[in-house]
Design an enzyme around this catalytic site. Structure first.
Site, PDB file in Angstrom:
ATOM      1  NE  ARG A 150      -8.114  -5.610  -2.052  1.00  0.00           N
ATOM      2  CZ  ARG A 150      -9.384  -5.194  -1.994  1.00  0.00           C
ATOM      3  NH1 ARG A 150     -10.357  -6.076  -1.866  1.00  0.00           N
ATOM      4  NH2 ARG A 150      -9.670  -3.925  -2.044  1.00  0.00           N
ATOM      5  CB  ILE A 167       3.157   2.317   4.677  1.00  0.00           C
ATOM      6  CG1 ILE A 167       2.375   3.406   5.407  1.00  0.00           C
ATOM      7  CG2 ILE A 167       4.421   1.967   5.468  1.00  0.00           C
ATOM      8  CD1 ILE A 167       1.817   2.986   6.742  1.00  0.00           C
ATOM      9  NE  ARG A 218      -3.856  -2.843  13.344  1.00  0.00           N
ATOM     10  CZ  ARG A 218      -3.262  -1.677  13.168  1.00  0.00           C
ATOM     11  NH1 ARG A 218      -1.954  -1.613  13.115  1.00  0.00           N
ATOM     12  NH2 ARG A 218      -3.967  -0.574  13.048  1.00  0.00           N
ATOM     13  N   GLY A 278       0.837  -1.193   0.000  1.00  0.00           N
ATOM     14  CA  GLY A 278       0.000   0.000   0.000  1.00  0.00           C
ATOM     15  C   GLY A 278       0.869   1.238   0.000  1.00  0.00           C
ATOM     16  CD  GLU A 305       0.279  -3.105  20.283  1.00  0.00           C
ATOM     17  OE1 GLU A 305       0.049  -1.879  20.429  1.00  0.00           O
ATOM     18  OE2 GLU A 305       0.675  -3.580  19.208  1.00  0.00           O
ATOM     19  CG  HIS A 352       2.054   0.002  18.209  1.00  0.00           C
ATOM     20  ND1 HIS A 352       0.871  -0.686  18.230  1.00  0.00           N
ATOM     21  CD2 HIS A 352       2.074   0.674  17.024  1.00  0.00           C
ATOM     22  CE1 HIS A 352       0.189  -0.436  17.106  1.00  0.00           C
ATOM     23  NE2 HIS A 352       0.916   0.383  16.367  1.00  0.00           N
ATOM     24  CB  ILE A 353       8.008   3.243  18.332  1.00  0.00           C
ATOM     25  CG1 ILE A 353       8.972   2.258  17.648  1.00  0.00           C
ATOM     26  CG2 ILE A 353       8.046   3.088  19.837  1.00  0.00           C
ATOM     27  CD1 ILE A 353      10.429   2.499  17.964  1.00  0.00           C
ATOM     28  N   GLY A 354       6.214   2.397  15.474  1.00  0.00           N
ATOM     29  CA  GLY A 354       6.379   2.552  14.036  1.00  0.00           C
ATOM     30  C   GLY A 354       5.753   3.794  13.437  1.00  0.00           C
TER      31      GLY A 354
END
Length: 318
Positions: free
Chosen positions: A171, A151, A231, A149, A260, A279-281
């Protein structure tokens, strides 16, 4: 009467300022703000037509008969889609695109983390220990991206500048800049087998949940690394731990998890070869401003009866 919009977040001031700067406080909309810890009363719930929130308590949407639109303040919307009270007539839009800059940079950071000896050098410095190490070269390596996508395509552009070969899945199969080969979802196994680094950027859907299991981990090279910035539900946790311990793959960098914060007794914490990131991305100093800009544009469109940006395709799951 103007439609009532409920902004349910602790960062309300920033959003209010953006709305005022866009001239949308001119009476076309009635904006009500509440901090996340407060609960809207029944009278307000009965009037709300637009909801901007991180989430909502179970059953609350069923108490909002006039609700026509939810603007999620996150890119992922699986929690919203799983709600039994999310009616078909409610348009759901997400904050897709607000991670386009920061997340690719953090992904590159993960690639450098596993190929360059800076972390080891930092540990050596504590002991005043001089140890020369040879870094692994990224140039010429293959990066496989599951989920090309916005990103993923930005990661591909940056990786190509490092002279990496990039392949991946999308997809809708079509040629993409900086991507050497694009597969459909049925090419997942081929990407896993051919990649030195596998990057997960997929949403959670019935087709992707538990996608990376023991069988698929067994397709990867023993020298390959798994990077998950999508995820947590994409991976079968126990299978990944077993694969890293058995040296089926070299290791993993994980930024997202099924639960989390990650529970202290989870084996990811203690498995050598697995790096845990909190979860810093997608975190960015200006992320709230970027989400506010999207919210303002969608408020303008909502008031004008136009289609909303980043509307979620419920069938696709994102």
């Amino acid at each position: 009467m103007p439609p009532v919009m409920l902004l349910w977040t602790d960062e309300a001031k920033l959003y209010q300022e953006a709305i005022a700067a866009a001239g949308l406080d001119d009476g076309r909309l009635e904006l009500v703000t509440l901090p996340r810890g407060s609960q809207p009363d029944a009278a307000l719930l009965d009037r709300v037509e637009g909801l901007f929130a991180w989430g909502a308590p179970p059953g609350m949407l069923a108490r909002m008969p006039r609700l026509r639109w939810i603007q999620a303040l996150t890119a992922g919307v699986e929690a919203w889609l799983a709600r039994p009270d999310l009616r078909d007539d409610i348009v759901l839009s997400c904050a897709r695109g607000t991670h386009r800059v920061q997340m690719p940079e953090n992904i590159l950071g993960a690639l450098f983390h596993v190929t360059k000896p800076y972390h080891a050098a930092a540990l050596d410095q504590r002991e005043a220990r001089w140890t020369r190490r040879v870094a692994t070269t990224l140039a010429g390596m293959t990066l496989g991206i599951l989920g090309l996508g916005a990103i993923g395509q930005e990661v591909a552009r940056k990786a190509a500048a490092l002279e990496m070969r990039v392949i991946g899945t999308k997809r809708g199969v079509a040629a993409l800049p900086h991507v050497d080969q694009v597969f459909g979802p049925d090419g997942t196994d081929a990407v896993l087998a051919d990649s030195d680094f596998v990057l997960l950027l997929l949403p959670v859907t019935p087709a992707t949940e538990n996608l990376v299991d023991a069988r698929r981990l067994g397709l990867m090279k023993p020298s390959a690394w798994l990077l998950n910035f999508g995820r947590g539900q994409l991976i079968v946790d126990a299978d990944l731990v077993a694969a890293v311990q058995a040296k089926t793959i070299a290791g993993a960098v994980l930024d997202v998890f099924r639960q989390e914060p990650l529970p202290q007794d989870h084996p990811f914490w203690r498995t050598e070869g697995i790096a845990v990131l909190p979860h810093i991305g997608g975190l960015h100093p200006d992320r709230d401003s970027m989400v506010a800009a999207l919210l303002v544009e969608n408020l303008r469109r909502f008031a004008a009866g136009e289609g909303l940006k980043e509307a979620v395709d419920r069938a696709a799951g994102y």
